[in-house]
Design an enzyme around this catalytic site. Structure first.
Site, PDB file in Angstrom:
ATOM      1  N   GLU A  89       0.796  -1.226   0.000  1.00  0.00           N
ATOM      2  CA  GLU A  89       0.000   0.000   0.000  1.00  0.00           C
ATOM      3  C   GLU A  89       0.829   1.277   0.000  1.00  0.00           C
ATOM      4  O   GLU A  89       0.401   2.295  -0.537  1.00  0.00           O
ATOM      5  CB  GLU A  89      -0.942   0.014   1.227  1.00  0.00           C
ATOM      6  CG  GLU A  89      -2.062  -1.006   1.180  1.00  0.00           C
ATOM      7  CD  GLU A  89      -3.112  -0.688   0.131  1.00  0.00           C
ATOM      8  OE1 GLU A  89      -3.205   0.491  -0.287  1.00  0.00           O
ATOM      9  OE2 GLU A  89      -3.841  -1.605  -0.284  1.00  0.00           O
ATOM     10  N   SER A 449     -49.603 -36.042  29.193  1.00  0.00           N
ATOM     11  CA  SER A 449     -49.298 -36.869  30.364  1.00  0.00           C
ATOM     12  C   SER A 449     -48.064 -36.413  31.124  1.00  0.00           C
ATOM     13  O   SER A 449     -47.795 -36.908  32.224  1.00  0.00           O
ATOM     14  CB  SER A 449     -49.122 -38.326  29.935  1.00  0.00           C
ATOM     15  OG  SER A 449     -50.371 -38.874  29.531  1.00  0.00           O
TER      16      SER A 449
END
Length: 625
Positions: A89, A449
């Site tokens: 860069e 149940s």
């Protein structure tokens, strides 16, 4: 004389032009600098940071926010990254004072020849100025502001500080910002541990994160990485031998970059909770840390159990057919096949004998042997080119693929430590991406149940013994609102699954065999209020009506509450509230919340022992045997 007057006129014009130029320069300079912020703000202007949700072992479950980021100081970043970054860069980073005259002139020539603002020429400092203070628009005005800001930044901060701020700010693709978050995502390691080739890839991907994505475009990503490595040779950070060795290596991604997460359901519940206590800014920008009790391994096992169970169920049903038209799914892009996983594939060719499908970057021929779960399929009738079909990888070596189907049914699974309350796994459905509805916490289903142990627990607590008897015979229960002339039709007559009646039986036998009439008779004897009182102590918040049908679980309850209640039976009668958010911290580690579960002794240990003994009998001798 004429010459003198002429000279005076020229001088006057020159002075006017000079003054006008100064005025215009001042005005233009004021215009350019009026919107430029003070670069001192960089010292305390922290980038947005996501909220992170962690599992019990410290691994990341999920992140919330536009920018997934973990801030780290310069000393916790591999020097190789900065070497690679500067090489690709800004090779003269340590020589300039924020701007590169050569780079700016090169960009200016390019802009003039192409007749548009498109060239780069930005130093690392200029990129930092743009990232923090300016918009990405490509105009001459923005470029001048960028230059002025860069000069200010270089006067205010050291080169090391500039590199640190840059490394923590930039985007590396897939929603990850900052070098630390990117290193963990792509390579499963901290930024300080990056190797030179890994650092080169990350430095290279900054320019165009989507274009150089190793997940979507592995060839491009490798070419870019190798280019960065070659630049490191030119800047003297690598030798030719090191370049040859590193450039020959593939980009090996961590599993986190290619595998789907399994903690979506608990992570989403965390987000929902946070939204009730914190602002959007806190959640999506301020970097909260949420530590949970979720065990990643058990969570993965739970997800697999739910998905495989639903698939097994679906495979016993007729094939629903492929997805077509607007319902078609794109083919899976995963690079590796995983055993037991199902992937969406696109049908490329169809014949009487089979089909050719494409997914995970490859084409596969499927024939009758690949339809074993749906052997009656006729390929050229069921499938068309362009259809989406689900393919299951039964095994990788040798490769076995089978046509699969999406389940119609749904399921949920929830496990927790009954002594501490820590939730280890929470799966709210088959696939979070398909259904975000959490069936553990949000879905209410009739208890059925499963309510019976609560009734028997109340009876044992109030003095009943497991050897006491109850009568199983035809019984009419009244609500108290019946019309005298219609008592039989308006009253409640429970029935069992199996025909016939057992007569007088022990409570143990009645519970082990889930005898309905005995459960309702026992509910009547111990009293509705007493059973409801126990349920409330077990943190059951359902709307409980004192009707005989309550004895068979006619009310609705969440899996979260029911499992929590049953946890007390496995903990010597002590209820411990389940929880999965352990603590919440801010980005600096300050504890904002710390969760402590509720503890309450609901049943005496001897009563609980009797109940659990009878419940074990359900498996040994009863309905589950």
């Amino acid at each position: 004389m004429v010459r003198k007057e002429k000279g005076s006129v020229i001088l006057s014009i020159a002075i006017v032009i000079l003054v006008a130029g100064v005025i215009l320069g001042v005005v233009f300079g004021f215009y350019l600098t009026r919107g430029i912020p003070e670069v001192d703000s960089l010292a305390y202007n922290l980038p947005m940071e996501t909220t992170k949700v962690y599992a019990k072992d410290g691994t990341l479950l999920q992140e919330y926010g536009a920018e997934k980021r973990i801030l780290v100081p310069f000393t916790e970043i591999s020097p190789s990254f900065f070497d690679a970054l500067i090489a690709v860069e800004d090779a003269n980073f340590y020589k300039h004072h924020g701007i590169s005259i050569r780079g700016i002139l090169r960009a200016l020539v390019g802009d003039i020849t192409q007749r548009k603002a498109g060239q780069g020429g930005s130093t690392i400092t200029m990129q930092l100025a743009r990232q923090y203070f300016l918009t990405p628009e490509k105009t001459i005005t923005r470029k001048i502001k960028e230059i002025l800001l860069s000069l200010k930044i270089e006067r205010r901060y050291t080169k090391q500080q500039i590199l640190e701020m840059y490394a923590n700010k930039v985007c590396f693709g897939h929603g990850y910002y900052g070098i630390e978050a990117a290193a963990r995502f792509y390579f499963g390691k901290k930024a300080i541990a990056l190797s030179p080739d890994e650092a080169a890839f990350l430095a290279g991907v900054i320019q165009r994160p989507t274009y150089y994505s190793p997940k979507k475009y592995p060839e491009r990503a490798k070419e870019r990485r190798d280019f960065v490595l070659s630049r490191m040779v030119k800047t003297g950070k690598l030798s030719e031998e090191e370049y040859k060795r590193l450039s020959s290596k593939p980009i090996k991604l961590a599993s986190s970059a290619v595998e789907k997460g399994t903690g979506a359901y608990p992570a989403e519940r965390v987000r929902i909770y946070l939204e009730t206590k914190y602002s959007e800014e806190d959640i999506y920008e301020k970097g909260l840390k949420v530590f949970t009790t979720i065990d990643p391994k058990l969570q993965a096992v739970a997800v697999k159990a739910v998905q495989e169970g639903l698939r097994d169920y679906q495979r016993r049903r007729p094939y629903k057919g492929p997805k077509r038209g607007d319902e078609a799914k794109p083919p899976s892009e995963d690079k590796d096949l995983s055993e037991g996983q199902s992937y969406w594939a696109r049908v490329e060719e169809v014949s009487k004998e089979g089909i050719k499908v494409f997914f995970c970057g490859k084409s596969f021929e499927l024939g009758k042997k690949n339809f074993k779960w749906y052997p009656s399929l006729t390929p050229n009738i069921v499938f068309k080119e362009g259809d989406s079909v689900l393919i299951n990888v039964v095994q990788k070596e040798p490769l076995e693929l089978q046509i699969d189907d999406t389940p119609d049914a749904q399921s949920a699974l929830f496990s927790f430590n009954v002594r501490t309350g820590e939730v280890y796994s929470l799966v709210g459905g088959s696939d979070f991406s398909e259904t975000m509805f959490n069936r553990v916490i949000q879905a209410k289903r009739q208890t059925g149940s499963a309510v019976k142990p609560l009734i028997y627990a109340t009876a044992f607590r109030d003095g009943k013994n497991i050897t006491d008897t109850e009568l199983d015979s035809p019984t009419l229960f009244l609500y108290g609102t019946e019309n005298p002339s219609q008592i039989c039709s308006q009253g409640y007559i429970p029935r069992d699954f199996e025909k016939g009646f057992l007569g007088t039986i022990t409570l143990r036998h009645a519970l082990e065999h889930s005898v309905n009439i005995c459960a309702v008779r026992l509910l009547n004897e111990v009293g509705y209020s007493r059973v409801i009182e126990l349920m409330r102590k077990l943190r059951i918040t359902a709307d409980l009506k004192p009707y005989p049908s309550m004895g068979l679980g006619s009310f609705e309850i969440t899996l979260w509450e029911l499992t929590g209640a049953y946890g007390a039976f496995a903990n010597n009668g002590v209820y411990v509230s389940p929880y999965f958010i352990q603590r919440i911290e801010d980005r600096n580690g300050t504890v904002l919340e710390n969760y402590t579960p509720d503890f309450e002794a609901v049943l005496d240990p001897d009563v609980d022992f009797i109940l659990v003994s009878a419940m074990k009998g359900v498996i040994k001798r009863g309905t589950a045997g």
